[in-house]
Write an enzyme that holds these catalytic residues in place. Structure first.
Site, PDB file in Angstrom:
ATOM      1  N   GLU A  52      12.782 -17.861  21.591  1.00 39.86           N
ATOM      2  CA  GLU A  52      13.202 -17.162  22.862  1.00 39.86           C
ATOM      3  C   GLU A  52      14.669 -16.728  22.730  1.00 39.86           C
ATOM      4  O   GLU A  52      14.965 -15.390  22.940  1.00 39.86           O
ATOM      5  CB  GLU A  52      13.180 -17.775  23.961  1.00 39.86           C
ATOM      6  CG  GLU A  52      11.372 -17.846  24.612  1.00 39.86           C
ATOM      7  CD  GLU A  52      10.603 -18.659  23.551  1.00 39.86           C
ATOM      8  OE1 GLU A  52       9.398 -18.543  23.668  1.00 39.86           O
ATOM      9  OE2 GLU A  52      11.460 -19.467  23.101  1.00 39.86           O
ATOM     10  N   HIS A 103       4.220 -25.036  31.467  1.00 36.57           N
ATOM     11  CA  HIS A 103       3.645 -23.730  31.535  1.00 36.57           C
ATOM     12  C   HIS A 103       3.367 -23.520  33.063  1.00 36.57           C
ATOM     13  O   HIS A 103       2.626 -22.278  33.285  1.00 36.57           O
ATOM     14  CB  HIS A 103       2.164 -23.973  30.943  1.00 36.57           C
ATOM     15  CG  HIS A 103       2.059 -23.970  29.489  1.00 36.57           C
ATOM     16  ND1 HIS A 103       2.784 -24.924  28.799  1.00 36.57           N
ATOM     17  CD2 HIS A 103       1.741 -23.122  28.412  1.00 36.57           C
ATOM     18  CE1 HIS A 103       2.676 -24.788  27.510  1.00 36.57           C
ATOM     19  NE2 HIS A 103       2.118 -23.659  27.312  1.00 36.57           N
TER      20      HIS A 103
END
Length: 342
Positions: free
Chosen positions: A75, A144
């Site tokens: 990321e 998540h």
């Protein structure tokens, strides 16, 4: 023989399509890419796979690998690459697969993306959009199902928005891409493919300006202010409350930074009560800021303290417990009872 007369609504209104939030985002991204060849999508599995939620499905096939880039699982690299692309005049759109994966890129977001326009005295623009699926309700594993949006509203130089319905999804993603400032675009992932939210989208007339909140249900007894996945919860609560003769107004913030609280102030001056609803923890949150600002601006109109219905101040629990963690219909209605009973 005369040709048969078309009677289908879609045939009579070709600019109106019935879409889910996920499909609306897909078509919004497509429209932005067709309008400007400087728009580039990058992220993990956004190309051939179309993203884990299939939001970018078909885009690499139609626009090519030079404009829809599959990146390594990094990321910080995704955000850093987007910063460099923006400096060179592109409009990158980054996808973070799940909100819990955004933190490796936090340094690039806070130290570079949010600061370069200011640091360069306006000479460098940062038209970067970071798409972030967020929130719970999908039964996922650790990392998540987070709600980190409050963290990013604290960072000067960033814009933060969240859609809650197909029309906003279609138009807000295009407006965010057209914005010259960096925008974090929080998407309620559990609603991507929710058939109950499928609705008509006018693909010609925008659903409204990007950085503006909206009253989505009028009411007189109390105001519910919320955003993203909790908008549906609040609308369901307003429907349930109406069966008991209570009239709840629901406001969708849509923009989390900058906050557009003028409609909230106007509403509270009429209803005298406010409940802020969010899946994020309550400590030092958007709900806290809204409560403080409403108390400051509407003190003499309040008939009860501003109340909050939020996620708990704990790490997000295992999926077997998330129903207890998320602010659902019962918790919202219980809090409405508390406010009206004050």
């Amino acid at each position: 023989m005369a040709a048969p007369v078309k009677s289908k609504v879609d045939d009579l209104r070709p600019d109106v399509r019935t879409l889910t939030i996920g499909k609306a985002l897909n078509l919004g991204l497509r429209a932005a890419m067709e309008a400007d060849d400087k728009v580039i999508i990058l992220g993990e599995d956004v190309g051939k796979l179309g993203g884990v939620f299939r939001i970018t499905d078909g885009l690499q096939k139609d626009f090519g690998e030079q404009r829809v880039l599959d990146t390594p699982l990094a990321e910080s690299g995704i955000i850093g690459t987007a910063v460099g692309l923006a400096v060179r005049g592109f409009r990158p759109v980054c996808e973070i697969q799940f909100e819990g994966f955004i933190f490796p890129g936090f340094d690039q977001i806070s130290s570079q993306l949010a600061k370069l326009h200011y640091r360069s005295q306006g000479r460098i623009k940062m038209p970067v959009v970071i798409r972030v699926p967020f929130g719970g309700g999908i039964g996922a594993v650790e990392h998540h199902s987070e709600s980190p949006e409050s963290l990013f509203t604290h960072i000067a130089g960033l814009k933060v928005v969240s859609c809650s319905n197909p029309a906003d999804a279609y138009w807000m993603i295009q407006q965010a891409i057209a914005c010259d400032d960096p925008v974090l675009f929080f998407e309620p992932k559990r609603l991507y493919h929710n058939g109950q939210l499928k609705s008509e989208v006018d693909t010609v007339t925008p659903s409204g300006p990007l950085f503006a909140s909206r009253v989505v249900r009028s009411g007189t007894d109390a105001t519910l202010v919320t955003y993203g996945p909790s908008v549906k919860v609040c609308l369901d609560a307003a429907t349930a409350a109406s069966e008991e003769g209570r009239s709840l107004e629901v406001i969708d913030l849509r923009t989390l930074s900058p906050l557009d609280l003028a409609p909230v102030f106007e509403s509270v001056r009429r209803t005298g009560r406010l409940i802020a609803v969010s899946e994020a923890p309550s400590e030092s949150s958007l709900a806290s800021e809204i409560a403080a600002r409403v108390q400051q601006e509407c003190f003499y109109s309040l008939e009860a303290p501003v109340l909050r219905v939020t996620g708990f101040d704990t790490p997000y629990p295992p999926s077997t417990l998330e129903e207890h963690y998320l602010p659902g219909l019962d918790r919202v209605l219980y809090t409405v009872d508390r406010s009206l009973g004050w």
